[in-house]
Structures are given as C-alpha cells and as structure tokens.
Motif scaffolding. Sequence first.
Motif, short mmCIF file in Angstrom:
data_model
loop_
_atom_site.label_atom_id
_atom_site.label_comp_id
_atom_site.label_asym_id
_atom_site.label_seq_id
_atom_site.Cartn_x
_atom_site.Cartn_y
_atom_site.Cartn_z
N UNK A 248 -17.76 34.82 -33.44
CA UNK A 248 -16.81 34.00 -34.20
C UNK A 248 -17.57 33.38 -35.36
N UNK A 249 -16.99 33.46 -36.55
CA UNK A 249 -17.63 32.88 -37.74
C UNK A 249 -16.57 32.66 -38.80
N UNK A 250 -16.97 32.00 -39.88
CA UNK A 250 -16.03 31.75 -40.98
C UNK A 250 -15.54 33.05 -41.58
N UNK B 217 -21.41 32.40 -31.86
CA UNK B 217 -20.22 31.55 -31.96
C UNK B 217 -20.52 30.43 -32.94
N UNK B 218 -20.26 30.70 -34.22
CA UNK B 218 -20.65 29.77 -35.28
C UNK B 218 -19.57 28.76 -35.64
N UNK B 219 -18.47 28.76 -34.91
CA UNK B 219 -17.39 27.79 -35.12
C UNK B 219 -17.48 26.75 -34.01
N UNK B 220 -17.66 25.50 -34.39
CA UNK B 220 -17.96 24.45 -33.43
C UNK B 220 -16.99 24.33 -32.28
N UNK B 221 -15.69 24.29 -32.58
CA UNK B 221 -14.73 24.05 -31.51
C UNK B 221 -14.63 25.25 -30.56
N UNK B 222 -14.93 26.45 -31.07
CA UNK B 222 -14.93 27.63 -30.21
C UNK B 222 -16.13 27.56 -29.26
N UNK B 223 -17.30 27.28 -29.80
CA UNK B 223 -18.49 27.15 -28.96
C UNK B 223 -18.30 26.05 -27.92
N UNK B 224 -17.68 24.95 -28.32
CA UNK B 224 -17.45 23.84 -27.38
C UNK B 224 -16.54 24.26 -26.24
N UNK C 32 1.86 25.39 -40.54
CA UNK C 32 1.28 26.56 -41.21
C UNK C 32 -0.16 26.72 -40.75
N UNK C 33 -0.45 27.84 -40.08
CA UNK C 33 -1.80 28.07 -39.55
C UNK C 33 -2.14 29.55 -39.72
N UNK C 34 -3.29 29.83 -40.30
CA UNK C 34 -3.65 31.20 -40.64
C UNK C 34 -5.00 31.56 -40.03
N UNK C 35 -5.05 31.46 -38.71
CA UNK C 35 -6.29 31.68 -38.00
C UNK C 35 -7.10 30.40 -37.94
N UNK C 36 -8.13 30.42 -37.11
CA UNK C 36 -8.93 29.22 -36.93
C UNK C 36 -9.70 28.80 -38.15
N UNK C 37 -9.98 29.76 -39.07
CA UNK C 37 -10.76 29.42 -40.26
C UNK C 37 -10.05 29.78 -41.56
N UNK C 38 -8.89 30.46 -41.47
CA UNK C 38 -8.19 30.95 -42.67
C UNK C 38 -9.19 31.62 -43.61
N UNK C 39 -9.90 32.65 -43.13
CA UNK C 39 -10.99 33.24 -43.93
C UNK C 39 -10.55 33.88 -45.23
N UNK C 40 -9.27 34.21 -45.35
CA UNK C 40 -8.77 34.90 -46.55
C UNK C 40 -7.95 33.99 -47.46
N UNK D 162 1.17 17.73 -45.35
CA UNK D 162 -0.01 17.12 -44.77
C UNK D 162 -1.02 18.21 -44.43
N UNK D 163 -2.27 18.00 -44.80
CA UNK D 163 -3.32 18.98 -44.53
C UNK D 163 -4.27 18.41 -43.49
N UNK D 164 -4.59 19.25 -42.49
CA UNK D 164 -5.53 18.85 -41.45
C UNK D 164 -6.60 19.93 -41.30
N UNK D 165 -7.82 19.51 -41.01
CA UNK D 165 -8.92 20.47 -40.92
C UNK D 165 -8.89 21.27 -39.62
N UNK D 166 -8.47 20.66 -38.55
CA UNK D 166 -8.47 21.33 -37.25
C UNK D 166 -7.45 20.66 -36.36
N UNK D 167 -6.91 21.44 -35.41
CA UNK D 167 -5.99 20.89 -34.42
C UNK D 167 -6.67 20.94 -33.06
N UNK D 168 -6.82 19.79 -32.39
CA UNK D 168 -7.45 19.79 -31.07
C UNK D 168 -6.72 20.68 -30.07
N UNK D 169 -5.39 20.73 -30.17
CA UNK D 169 -4.59 21.54 -29.26
C UNK D 169 -3.47 22.19 -30.06
N UNK D 170 -3.71 23.43 -30.51
CA UNK D 170 -2.74 24.13 -31.35
C UNK D 170 -1.41 24.31 -30.63
N UNK D 171 -1.45 24.68 -29.36
CA UNK D 171 -0.22 24.95 -28.63
C UNK D 171 0.67 23.71 -28.53
#
Length: 380
Positions: A30-32, A62-69, A187-195, A240-249
């Motif tokens: 997992x990475x950006x 696993x270079x994405x913090x919340x995934x590694x956690x 609106x969510x386009x993957x955990x990092x929205x790489x594109x 509203x823009x947020x960097x991460x969602x603790x619980x997407x579901x």
Amino acid sequence: MSLASAREHRTAVVSARAREEIHVAVRVDASANIGVGHAVRCLALVQELSRRSVRVTVFGMLDIGWVADAYERLGVPVMSPSQIDRAHVTHAVIDGYDISPELGAGLRSNAVRVLAMVDDEFGAGQVADVYVDQNYGARPHVGGPDGSIALAGPPYSLLRDEVLAVRSAPVLEHTRVTSDAAPRVLAVFGGTDPHGAAEVLVPMLVETGAPMQLTVVCPDPARGARLSSVPVQGPHQHVTVTAVLPNLAATAAAHDVAVSAAGSTVWELLTIGTPTAVVCVVDNQEPGYRATTGSGLVVPAGRLTRLRTGDCNEREAGVESLARLLTDGQLQHHLRRRGMAQFDGRGRERVADALLDSAQFVDGHGRRTPDDVGVPGEIG
C-alpha cells in the motif's frame, strides 16, 4: 451432515489446530502511488483468519499510516517482501498486479497453498491454487494449474469488520425523499486518491446545481485546499474536505449517497446500502465499471481519462447522472435495496474456507464444485 454443518465442522477443526500447523503469508503493498485497495481487501481476509485463530504474517510495504495501524491492531507482523521466500508458511495470499508469477510458482513448489486475488486480467498471470475475482460481473479465472479453483463475483467480496458491523446494525429507512433537507453526499476515491479524481468530480457535483452537504475525502493538503475553494452554486451547497475518515463505513451509512472510484470501496458501499455513483479511474476498473453501471447497480459518473481531457459528452452525461442521483429519492431507494441484495457480507468466510481447505472436492473436470464453498451457482 448438512452443508452448513460441514462448513462449521471444517472451521472448528481448522481453528483447533491453527496455532500449531497453519501460517498464512500475505504478500501485498500500500502506498500513495499504488493506493490502498489491495491492502484493504487483504485486511478483511486477515480479520477473518484472525477470528479463526490462524497465524498470519504480511510481507510487503505498507506506507499508509492508517493501513499499517489496522494490521498492527490485529497483532500481525509486517516484514519485507524479500523475506517471504525464506519464511516457513503453509498458505499464502498474493495481491498485486506487479508481483511476479514466479512467487506463486515457487511457493507451490514448496507445498504452500497459494491464493491469488485478481481483477479480470490484472494479476491473472499469477500461479495459484485458488483465484478470487471479487468484482461484480466477474468471470471465473481460466488457465490456472490443474485442480485450481476459480471463485468470482459478489459472493467472494472481502469486507472489513467495520463494514460488516454497519451492515448488521439496525438501520432506519432513509426518509429524505419527503424531506426538504439537502442530501448528504460522500465523495471518496480510494484511500489516497492517487489520480486526483476529486478535483474532477467535485466541480461536476457542484455543476448539477442540486442542494447538497458534500464531504470530500482528500489526504493531500494542497489538493484539499483547492477543493475547499471550488465555487458553489447557491446557499444550499456546502463542501467540507477531510484528510481521512476513521471509519468509512459508518460515515458512508450516515450519508444519503456516495461518489466513488470504481474499485473495492464500491463493494463496501453497496454492502451497507449507500446509493453510489462511480467513476472509472484506471484501466483495471473498467470491467467492474461496465458491469455495475450496465446492470443499474450504480450510477455512471464517467471515465476519468475522458473527463480530464475535455470529452464534453462524457462530462455532460456524468453531470446528468449525478443530478438524478442527488434528486431522485426513488432511485436512491432502488439502488440501496439492490446493493444490499447483491453483497451479503459473507465473502471473506467463503474465501477463507477455500484458502484453508486443501481437500480436493472436485467435479469431473478437476474444478471445485459450487457446494464445496457454500455458494449456489456455477463456479468453474
């Protein structure tokens, strides 16, 4: 013995001897740049294996913090990919398009049972005992070794604990169809929205002119600042823009509709009954995009490459579809019910059964029969 009883017996036997005999390696990254889709669906399978007291080790970056956690909370060690060849494992899961097929072949030569996650032809060159394509409309993989198993479609979608918890919780019917409140849109386009899909889709959502309370997931600060400044069309549009969602579901369940990349997140959204519009972000999402939009399971928002290059027809059709999803309560109700009917949330149980059960219950052509994995219908 009934099918259900047989499955329960096999699960109990596996759990009883797991600590001593079974060690599952999971090869995933997992990475950006790669995104988190592979690691998140593997996380769901690891959660199921952990529930059965099976020992698991991840081999990957696993270079994405919340995934590694998330893996750390399960007590799953993460080691370098290069160490998998020297590890003493009995089973392996391989999930990644650029991972050499030689890995699966080498593991199998050492009597390791290998499961490969594939998405249509992407990753399909891996050598494995079990192939899983969890996408809607997927066809079973062909061309694997003799006796290999091919599982395909929503019955094998891998869903995390948080998704299953939301699905099983009592949910009140949405009543916004008779309410004056602006719809809540995620609106969510993957955990990092790489594109950078958000920068294309958020202006399209605003362009619909429909009232909305829009939450956009964007982990990149610079991109997030640009999204926050997108001009809205009227006082009833809020972004509203947020960097991460603790619980997407849980967050998605609290929204009326969602807009997502056409990847694994879509299966999570459909499982919990969130009406969804999808955008095809990369080529490997094209089969799932065509299947889900063509069947009316989701609403098409367009293909990112065409939207980005100024395809007026693609953009116009996408904006029109988004406007309908935002304003048509009956459509939302229809999509909600269809999604939950297609994805029952038990996919990871079936995949774990296929991975751990090495007994060769096959038909006359060397293929696992449908009843052996607890799902009706054709498998091979």
